[in-house]
Design a protein around this motif. Structure first.
Motif, mmCIF file in Angstrom:
data_model
loop_
_atom_site.group_PDB
_atom_site.id
_atom_site.type_symbol
_atom_site.label_atom_id
_atom_site.label_comp_id
_atom_site.label_asym_id
_atom_site.label_seq_id
_atom_site.Cartn_x
_atom_site.Cartn_y
_atom_site.Cartn_z
ATOM 1 N N ASN A 36 6.354 19.529 73.543
ATOM 2 C CA ASN A 36 6.670 20.420 72.421
ATOM 3 C C ASN A 36 7.252 21.742 72.916
ATOM 4 O OD1 ASN A 36 5.890 18.631 70.431
ATOM 5 N ND2 ASN A 36 3.802 19.414 70.337
ATOM 6 N N LYS A 37 6.704 22.255 74.006
ATOM 7 C CA LYS A 37 7.231 23.499 74.590
ATOM 8 C C LYS A 37 8.669 23.292 75.073
ATOM 9 C CE LYS A 37 2.825 25.293 76.328
ATOM 10 N NZ LYS A 37 2.086 25.587 77.564
ATOM 11 N N MET A 38 8.927 22.138 75.681
ATOM 12 C CA MET A 38 10.281 21.828 76.151
ATOM 13 C C MET A 38 11.251 21.749 74.982
ATOM 14 S SD MET A 38 9.829 18.914 79.092
ATOM 15 C CE MET A 38 11.602 18.763 79.373
ATOM 16 N N GLU A 39 10.819 21.103 73.904
ATOM 17 C CA GLU A 39 11.672 20.965 72.722
ATOM 18 C C GLU A 39 12.040 22.335 72.165
ATOM 19 O OE1 GLU A 39 10.686 19.455 68.367
ATOM 20 O OE2 GLU A 39 10.866 17.771 69.778
ATOM 21 N N GLU A 40 11.049 23.209 72.048
ATOM 22 C CA GLU A 40 11.287 24.567 71.533
ATOM 23 C C GLU A 40 12.234 25.346 72.447
ATOM 24 O OE1 GLU A 40 11.090 27.493 68.752
ATOM 25 O OE2 GLU A 40 10.169 25.518 68.582
ATOM 26 N N ALA A 41 12.026 25.228 73.759
ATOM 27 C CA ALA A 41 12.895 25.920 74.718
ATOM 28 C C ALA A 41 14.327 25.405 74.619
ATOM 29 C CB ALA A 41 12.362 25.738 76.138
ATOM 30 N N ALA A 42 14.482 24.104 74.463
ATOM 31 C CA ALA A 42 15.826 23.517 74.344
ATOM 32 C C ALA A 42 16.514 23.997 73.075
ATOM 33 C CB ALA A 42 15.743 21.994 74.363
ATOM 34 N N ARG A 43 15.771 24.032 71.972
ATOM 35 C CA ARG A 43 16.344 24.470 70.692
ATOM 36 C C ARG A 43 16.819 25.922 70.746
ATOM 37 N NH1 ARG A 43 12.158 21.922 66.269
ATOM 38 N NH2 ARG A 43 13.052 19.841 66.301
ATOM 39 N N ASN A 44 16.165 26.724 71.568
ATOM 40 C CA ASN A 44 16.506 28.143 71.659
ATOM 41 C C ASN A 44 17.553 28.441 72.722
ATOM 42 O OD1 ASN A 44 14.733 28.875 69.600
ATOM 43 N ND2 ASN A 44 13.014 29.006 71.006
ATOM 44 N N THR A 45 18.189 27.406 73.254
ATOM 45 C CA THR A 45 19.222 27.583 74.272
ATOM 46 C C THR A 45 20.592 27.672 73.607
ATOM 47 O OG1 THR A 45 17.900 26.295 75.834
ATOM 48 C CG2 THR A 45 20.227 26.588 76.376
ATOM 49 N N ALA A 46 21.406 28.626 74.064
ATOM 50 C CA ALA A 46 22.758 28.788 73.518
ATOM 51 C C ALA A 46 23.557 27.502 73.743
ATOM 52 C CB ALA A 46 23.462 29.961 74.190
ATOM 53 N N GLY A 47 24.250 27.051 72.705
ATOM 54 C CA GLY A 47 25.070 25.845 72.802
ATOM 55 C C GLY A 47 24.380 24.606 72.268
ATOM 56 N N VAL A 48 23.070 24.724 71.986
ATOM 57 C CA VAL A 48 22.324 23.591 71.446
ATOM 58 C C VAL A 48 22.214 23.744 69.929
ATOM 59 C CG1 VAL A 48 20.083 22.411 71.388
ATOM 60 C CG2 VAL A 48 21.003 23.261 73.557
ATOM 61 N N LYS A 49 22.688 22.735 69.211
ATOM 62 C CA LYS A 49 22.596 22.735 67.749
ATOM 63 C C LYS A 49 21.222 22.232 67.316
ATOM 64 C CE LYS A 49 25.296 21.181 63.784
ATOM 65 N NZ LYS A 49 26.460 20.390 63.380
ATOM 66 N N GLU A 50 20.753 21.149 67.968
ATOM 67 C CA GLU A 50 19.449 20.560 67.649
ATOM 68 C C GLU A 50 18.933 19.834 68.879
ATOM 69 O OE1 GLU A 50 16.099 19.758 65.993
ATOM 70 O OE2 GLU A 50 17.554 20.831 64.796
ATOM 71 N N ALA A 51 17.616 19.838 69.050
ATOM 72 C CA ALA A 51 16.993 19.123 70.169
ATOM 73 C C ALA A 51 15.669 18.544 69.713
ATOM 74 C CB ALA A 51 16.766 20.067 71.345
ATOM 75 N N THR A 52 15.402 17.310 70.141
ATOM 76 C CA THR A 52 14.126 16.672 69.861
ATOM 77 C C THR A 52 13.632 15.989 71.135
ATOM 78 O OG1 THR A 52 15.241 14.687 69.058
ATOM 79 C CG2 THR A 52 14.536 16.263 67.405
ATOM 80 N N VAL A 53 12.325 16.053 71.338
ATOM 81 C CA VAL A 53 11.712 15.414 72.494
ATOM 82 C C VAL A 53 10.756 14.335 71.991
ATOM 83 C CG1 VAL A 53 10.124 15.731 74.428
ATOM 84 C CG2 VAL A 53 11.916 17.418 74.002
ATOM 85 N N ASN A 54 10.900 13.136 72.544
ATOM 86 C CA ASN A 54 9.982 12.042 72.251
ATOM 87 C C ASN A 54 9.103 11.863 73.481
ATOM 88 O OD1 ASN A 54 8.751 9.495 72.043
ATOM 89 N ND2 ASN A 54 10.392 8.740 70.706
#
Length: 72
Positions: free
Chosen positions: A16-34
């Motif tokens: 969940n922490k990784m997903e949140e960090a990815a979502r807050n990265t410039a250039g990322v529209k959406e990110a999900t972690v399974n």
């Protein structure tokens, strides 16, 4: 553009922490972690370089979970 990456992470909370960090990265529209599948799906913003953005995603994920890994 949307891509899926294999990841290595120890627990669901860390995922969940990784997903949140990815979502807050410039250039990322959406990110999900399974966590169960150990995969991260990333949708990139138009006109971005996925390789460069993923380097930033990995840096941001390492800040919140230093032993995680993203394979690209």
């Amino acid at each position: 553009m949307k891509k899926t990456y294999k990841i290595e992470v120890d627990c669901a909370n860390c995922a969940n922490k990784m997903e949140e960090a990815a979502r807050n990265t410039a250039g990322v529209k959406e990110a999900t972690v399974n966590f169960m599948a150990l995969k991260m799906s990333v949708e990139f913003e138009e006109g971005t370089d996925p390789k460069a953005v993923m380097q930033d995603v990995l840096k941001n994920c390492k800040k919140v979970e230093d032993d995680c890994e993203i394979f690209f």
